[in-house]
Motif scaffolding. Sequence first.
Motif, PDB file in Angstrom:
ATOM      1  N   LEU A 128       0.834  -1.201   0.000  1.00 30.21           N
ATOM      2  CA  LEU A 128       0.000   0.000   0.000  1.00 30.21           C
ATOM      3  C   LEU A 128       0.869   1.252   0.000  1.00 30.21           C
ATOM      4  CD1 LEU A 128      -2.972  -0.567   2.503  1.00 30.21           C
ATOM      5  CD2 LEU A 128      -3.134   0.039   0.087  1.00 30.21           C
ATOM      6  N   ALA A 129       1.916   1.241   0.815  1.00 23.21           N
ATOM      7  CA  ALA A 129       2.824   2.389   0.890  1.00 23.21           C
ATOM      8  C   ALA A 129       3.461   2.659  -0.467  1.00 23.21           C
ATOM      9  CB  ALA A 129       3.899   2.133   1.943  1.00 23.21           C
ATOM     10  N   PHE A 130       3.903   1.597  -1.127  1.00 21.66           N
ATOM     11  CA  PHE A 130       4.540   1.729  -2.436  1.00 21.66           C
ATOM     12  C   PHE A 130       3.555   2.318  -3.453  1.00 21.66           C
ATOM     13  CE2 PHE A 130       5.761   0.107  -6.623  1.00 21.66           C
ATOM     14  CZ  PHE A 130       7.120   0.433  -6.662  1.00 21.66           C
ATOM     15  N   VAL A 131       2.324   1.794  -3.469  1.00 19.57           N
ATOM     16  CA  VAL A 131       1.297   2.265  -4.409  1.00 19.57           C
ATOM     17  C   VAL A 131       0.939   3.727  -4.135  1.00 19.57           C
ATOM     18  CG1 VAL A 131      -1.116   1.984  -5.115  1.00 19.57           C
ATOM     19  CG2 VAL A 131       0.357  -0.023  -4.857  1.00 19.57           C
ATOM     20  N   LEU A 132       0.798   4.094  -2.875  1.00 23.12           N
ATOM     21  CA  LEU A 132       0.466   5.476  -2.521  1.00 23.12           C
ATOM     22  C   LEU A 132       1.589   6.436  -2.917  1.00 23.12           C
ATOM     23  CD1 LEU A 132      -1.183   4.890   0.978  1.00 23.12           C
ATOM     24  CD2 LEU A 132      -2.338   5.760  -1.064  1.00 23.12           C
ATOM     25  N   ALA A 133       2.833   6.015  -2.697  1.00 20.11           N
ATOM     26  CA  ALA A 133       3.974   6.853  -3.070  1.00 20.11           C
ATOM     27  C   ALA A 133       3.990   7.108  -4.571  1.00 20.11           C
ATOM     28  CB  ALA A 133       5.273   6.192  -2.625  1.00 20.11           C
ATOM     29  N   LYS A 134       3.668   6.058  -5.341  1.00 17.06           N
ATOM     30  CA  LYS A 134       3.619   6.177  -6.802  1.00 17.06           C
ATOM     31  C   LYS A 134       2.421   7.030  -7.239  1.00 17.06           C
ATOM     32  CE  LYS A 134       6.857   3.508  -8.782  1.00 17.06           C
ATOM     33  NZ  LYS A 134       7.739   4.019  -9.846  1.00 17.06           N
ATOM     34  N   THR A 135       1.260   6.744  -6.671  1.00 18.89           N
ATOM     35  CA  THR A 135       0.024   7.420  -7.072  1.00 18.89           C
ATOM     36  C   THR A 135       0.097   8.924  -6.840  1.00 18.89           C
ATOM     37  OG1 THR A 135      -1.269   5.433  -6.560  1.00 18.89           O
ATOM     38  CG2 THR A 135      -2.475   7.509  -6.729  1.00 18.89           C
ATOM     39  N   PHE A 136       0.620   9.303  -5.674  1.00 17.00           N
ATOM     40  CA  PHE A 136       0.697  10.730  -5.324  1.00 17.00           C
ATOM     41  C   PHE A 136       2.003  11.380  -5.783  1.00 17.00           C
ATOM     42  CE2 PHE A 136      -2.670   9.287  -2.551  1.00 17.00           C
ATOM     43  CZ  PHE A 136      -3.525  10.371  -2.476  1.00 17.00           C
ATOM     44  N   GLN A 137       2.855  10.597  -6.466  1.00 23.01           N
ATOM     45  CA  GLN A 137       4.149  11.105  -6.961  1.00 23.01           C
ATOM     46  C   GLN A 137       4.886  11.880  -5.866  1.00 23.01           C
ATOM     47  OE1 GLN A 137       2.965  13.315 -10.505  1.00 23.01           O
ATOM     48  NE2 GLN A 137       3.118  11.477 -11.759  1.00 23.01           N
ATOM     49  N   LEU A 138       5.035  11.213  -4.720  1.00 20.79           N
ATOM     50  CA  LEU A 138       5.642  11.853  -3.555  1.00 20.79           C
ATOM     51  C   LEU A 138       7.118  12.147  -3.785  1.00 20.79           C
ATOM     52  CD1 LEU A 138       4.067   9.668  -0.711  1.00 20.79           C
ATOM     53  CD2 LEU A 138       3.302  11.901  -1.530  1.00 20.79           C
ATOM     54  N   PRO A 139       7.620  13.228  -3.210  1.00 18.88           N
ATOM     55  CA  PRO A 139       9.062  13.496  -3.262  1.00 18.88           C
ATOM     56  C   PRO A 139       9.826  12.328  -2.633  1.00 18.88           C
ATOM     57  CG  PRO A 139       7.867  15.406  -2.424  1.00 18.88           C
ATOM     58  CD  PRO A 139       6.880  14.278  -2.496  1.00 18.88           C
ATOM     59  N   PRO A 140      11.055  12.063  -3.061  1.00 18.64           N
ATOM     60  CA  PRO A 140      11.797  10.876  -2.593  1.00 18.64           C
ATOM     61  C   PRO A 140      11.839  10.707  -1.077  1.00 18.64           C
ATOM     62  CG  PRO A 140      12.969  11.916  -4.391  1.00 18.64           C
ATOM     63  CD  PRO A 140      11.815  12.814  -4.074  1.00 18.64           C
ATOM     64  N   GLU A 141      12.128  11.789  -0.345  1.00 13.43           N
ATOM     65  CA  GLU A 141      12.263  11.669   1.112  1.00 13.43           C
ATOM     66  C   GLU A 141      10.941  11.292   1.767  1.00 13.43           C
ATOM     67  OE1 GLU A 141      13.179  14.286  -0.639  1.00 13.43           O
ATOM     68  OE2 GLU A 141      15.379  14.290  -0.516  1.00 13.43           O
ATOM     69  N   ILE A 142       9.832  11.846   1.269  1.00 17.55           N
ATOM     70  CA  ILE A 142       8.518  11.533   1.835  1.00 17.55           C
ATOM     71  C   ILE A 142       8.083  10.135   1.421  1.00 17.55           C
ATOM     72  CG2 ILE A 142       6.084  12.197   1.910  1.00 17.55           C
ATOM     73  CD1 ILE A 142       6.976  15.098   1.541  1.00 17.55           C
ATOM     74  N   ALA A 143       8.355   9.765   0.152  1.00 13.81           N
ATOM     75  CA  ALA A 143       8.012   8.423  -0.328  1.00 13.81           C
ATOM     76  C   ALA A 143       8.685   7.355   0.530  1.00 13.81           C
ATOM     77  CB  ALA A 143       8.430   8.260  -1.790  1.00 13.81           C
ATOM     78  N   VAL A 144       9.965   7.553   0.805  1.00 12.81           N
ATOM     79  CA  VAL A 144      10.706   6.603   1.639  1.00 12.81           C
ATOM     80  C   VAL A 144      10.125   6.562   3.049  1.00 12.81           C
ATOM     81  CG1 VAL A 144      12.940   6.174   2.755  1.00 12.81           C
ATOM     82  CG2 VAL A 144      12.839   6.710   0.320  1.00 12.81           C
ATOM     83  N   GLY A 145       9.708   7.718   3.562  1.00 10.77           N
ATOM     84  CA  GLY A 145       9.114   7.770   4.900  1.00 10.77           C
ATOM     85  C   GLY A 145       7.814   6.994   4.986  1.00 10.77           C
ATOM     86  N   VAL A 146       6.989   7.094   3.944  1.00 12.90           N
ATOM     87  CA  VAL A 146       5.720   6.345   3.904  1.00 12.90           C
ATOM     88  C   VAL A 146       5.996   4.848   3.833  1.00 12.90           C
ATOM     89  CG1 VAL A 146       3.634   5.905   2.538  1.00 12.90           C
ATOM     90  CG2 VAL A 146       4.425   8.259   2.890  1.00 12.90           C
ATOM     91  N   ILE A 147       6.968   4.464   3.009  1.00 13.05           N
ATOM     92  CA  ILE A 147       7.327   3.050   2.886  1.00 13.05           C
ATOM     93  C   ILE A 147       7.925   2.525   4.195  1.00 13.05           C
ATOM     94  CG2 ILE A 147       8.945   1.463   1.741  1.00 13.05           C
ATOM     95  CD1 ILE A 147       8.423   3.109  -0.837  1.00 13.05           C
ATOM     96  N   LEU A 148       8.720   3.354   4.860  1.00 17.13           N
ATOM     97  CA  LEU A 148       9.310   2.961   6.147  1.00 17.13           C
ATOM     98  C   LEU A 148       8.234   2.548   7.153  1.00 17.13           C
ATOM     99  CD1 LEU A 148      12.196   5.499   6.911  1.00 17.13           C
ATOM    100  CD2 LEU A 148      12.329   3.032   7.135  1.00 17.13           C
ATOM    101  N   VAL A 149       7.250   3.411   7.341  1.00 19.21           N
ATOM    102  CA  VAL A 149       6.222   3.095   8.333  1.00 19.21           C
ATOM    103  C   VAL A 149       5.383   1.901   7.870  1.00 19.21           C
ATOM    104  CG1 VAL A 149       4.404   4.663   7.512  1.00 19.21           C
ATOM    105  CG2 VAL A 149       4.551   4.129   9.933  1.00 19.21           C
ATOM    106  N   GLY A 150       5.226   1.745   6.558  1.00 12.84           N
ATOM    107  CA  GLY A 150       4.477   0.599   6.044  1.00 12.84           C
ATOM    108  C   GLY A 150       5.175  -0.725   6.253  1.00 12.84           C
ATOM    109  N   CYS A 151       6.495  -0.702   6.325  1.00 15.38           N
ATOM    110  CA  CYS A 151       7.279  -1.936   6.474  1.00 15.38           C
ATOM    111  C   CYS A 151       7.531  -2.316   7.932  1.00 15.38           C
ATOM    112  CB  CYS A 151       8.624  -1.795   5.750  1.00 15.38           C
ATOM    113  SG  CYS A 151       8.464  -1.637   3.956  1.00 15.38           S
ATOM    114  N   CYS A 152       7.067  -1.495   8.860  1.00 13.47           N
ATOM    115  CA  CYS A 152       7.279  -1.775  10.283  1.00 13.47           C
ATOM    116  C   CYS A 152       6.290  -2.829  10.787  1.00 13.47           C
ATOM    117  CB  CYS A 152       7.116  -0.489  11.098  1.00 13.47           C
ATOM    118  SG  CYS A 152       8.509   0.642  10.926  1.00 13.47           S
ATOM    119  N   PRO A 153       6.618  -3.495  11.875  1.00  9.76           N
ATOM    120  CA  PRO A 153       5.674  -4.455  12.477  1.00  9.76           C
ATOM    121  C   PRO A 153       4.508  -3.733  13.120  1.00  9.76           C
ATOM    122  CG  PRO A 153       7.572  -4.157  13.900  1.00  9.76           C
ATOM    123  CD  PRO A 153       7.874  -3.412  12.628  1.00  9.76           C
ATOM    124  N   GLY A 154       3.548  -4.492  13.598  1.00  4.02           N
ATOM    125  CA  GLY A 154       2.402  -3.894  14.278  1.00  4.02           C
ATOM    126  C   GLY A 154       2.810  -3.270  15.602  1.00  4.02           C
ATOM    127  N   GLY A 155       2.091  -2.239  16.009  1.00  5.30           N
ATOM    128  CA  GLY A 155       2.378  -1.591  17.280  1.00  5.30           C
ATOM    129  C   GLY A 155       1.569  -2.207  18.410  1.00  5.30           C
TER     130      GLY A 155
END
Length: 312
Positions: A84-111
Amino acid sequence: MNTFQKIGKFAGDTFALWVLLAAALAMWVPQYFTWIAPWITTLLGIVMFGMGMTLKLDDFKLVLQHPKGVIIGIISQFTIMPLLAFVLAKTFQLPPEIAVGVILVGCCPGGTASNVMTFLAKGNTALSVTITSFTTLLAPIVTPALIYFLASEWLPVSFMAMFMSVVKVVLIPIILGILAQIFFKPVVAKSIDILPTISVVAIVLIVAAVVRGSRDKIIESGLLILAVVILHNGLGYALGYLAAKIFRMDYEDKKAVAIEVGMQNSGLGASLAATHFDPISAVPSAIFSFWHNISGPILATYWSKKAGKVEE
């Protein structure tokens, strides 16, 4: 309920408010939060140490008794949110630093907040705790691998550097917490009640540090990041529930998997972003920390009211 339990319950119930207040103060008077940045990793380590102090053998027995639910939950956690993070980063054409940040939180385990929300939603709390425990222990390998494969398109990612970071901030503190349970059981038993408050304080300070470090860029891109985080979180709940439904899990199990998938260990995301990338990369995790503590209770309240109904 003793005093520490009351304080912990109050802190947990008002967590989103404290996160919002800390973020607002960090935006308004950032100079007062400069000192926190070097302590982000330590603060998260304290949270993970507390998690280790609360882990029980029963948390892992469920995988032997009911492996289907645990396996579906783990796979859903480490596929739905990263993709989902990857698709959202692509869909919204996020800047690299923000795209990586979205993917980072998406790849984390559950809280661990997901366990509380599942309990409030009258879901399968034991399943939620087991999935959280396993995804957290798998994080040192799975999280860096997912980030490497999904985020390298935007920025260089070092698997080994990130692997070592997760080991230091997640695995070692959890192991130390488990050892503390074994060798200092009376002391641990007396300190358990204060752990929720310590966790809330630690995450609030991490959010304040992240906001202070990216103040100008938040002003520029904050609404875009918030929109992406809301979609990420909401779609995570929906697709987590759908995955459980496809595999014909019980209603209580569906709720557990949905909440487990939708709520992330955003503190870990912020820590990894602050250590390995631009400070703005930590902002999606900080906003996620605030938002899922609003959406989680709303969803839990809705499901709690529907608990008596049979799912078709």
